[in-house]
Design an enzyme around this catalytic site. Sequence first.
Site, PDB file in Angstrom:
ATOM      1  N   SER A 112     -18.765 -37.740 -25.898  1.00  0.00           N
ATOM      2  CA  SER A 112     -20.077 -38.338 -26.124  1.00  0.00           C
ATOM      3  C   SER A 112     -19.998 -39.651 -26.900  1.00  0.00           C
ATOM      4  CB  SER A 112     -20.990 -37.359 -26.866  1.00  0.00           C
ATOM      5  OG  SER A 112     -20.393 -36.940 -28.086  1.00  0.00           O
ATOM      6  N   ASP A 143     -28.029 -36.730 -36.411  1.00  0.00           N
ATOM      7  CA  ASP A 143     -27.115 -35.578 -36.350  1.00  0.00           C
ATOM      8  C   ASP A 143     -25.879 -35.764 -37.220  1.00  0.00           C
ATOM      9  OD1 ASP A 143     -25.533 -37.368 -34.902  1.00  0.00           O
ATOM     10  OD2 ASP A 143     -25.748 -36.319 -32.993  1.00  0.00           O
ATOM     11  N   HIS A 192     -22.901 -38.831 -34.317  1.00  0.00           N
ATOM     12  CA  HIS A 192     -22.844 -39.959 -33.398  1.00  0.00           C
ATOM     13  C   HIS A 192     -23.372 -41.236 -34.056  1.00  0.00           C
ATOM     14  CE1 HIS A 192     -23.072 -36.340 -30.825  1.00  0.00           C
ATOM     15  NE2 HIS A 192     -22.194 -37.002 -30.087  1.00  0.00           N
TER      16      HIS A 192
END
Length: 211
Positions: A29, A182, A185
């Site tokens: 990701s 979060d 990221h």
Amino acid sequence: MHKVLVCIAGIWPWAAAAEEVVIAALGDSLTQGYGLVAEQGFVPQLQDWLGAKGAQVRLINAGVSGDTTAGGLSRAAWTLTPEVDAMIVTLGGNDLLRGIAPDVSRANLEGIMQAAAAADVEVLLVGMQAPGNYGPEYKAEFDGMYPALAEEFGALHAPSFFEGLDVAGGDPASVRAFMQPDGIHPNAEGVVQIVAALGPYVLELIDRAQE
């Protein structure tokens, strides 16, 4: 392949006749650009950064959110198409989240490096750092596999994807300003900092691919 170009005074004088270098960015990701609009992701921002340096390069976003090193290995062969000249490998973060044993992660990364070597593709292997809660032995084994594999296969090595954020030694509050809610990221500005730190490694990767 192509004649090596020399960097003078920080400027990369890419010859007008030089062929475009194609680089596949194999990752999870972080590479894919999770939580960001497309143009703010790692690959598009890196493409723009390299273009501003005059590099004739095309990046392929081979990032898949949630991918482990095993997932990357399963995709390596078909990612390394004949057009690919070099590859950036950024994997291991999801192995950490799942607590996968470092020897398993290392074997998967080794398989990716072997696939790249078989395809005669230059590699930039980007490291990850395990958190301390896994214990010192786990951390030493996990952190150490990246430079060890880079040396074994003669690849380039960047110590950390988050090198530009100075995660290890920076003020946590400052680092949080570059992260999404979060805490895992990077946000768009965080990607700017990451690209600025990793960009020179990629320029060297391009140089190698043109030899």
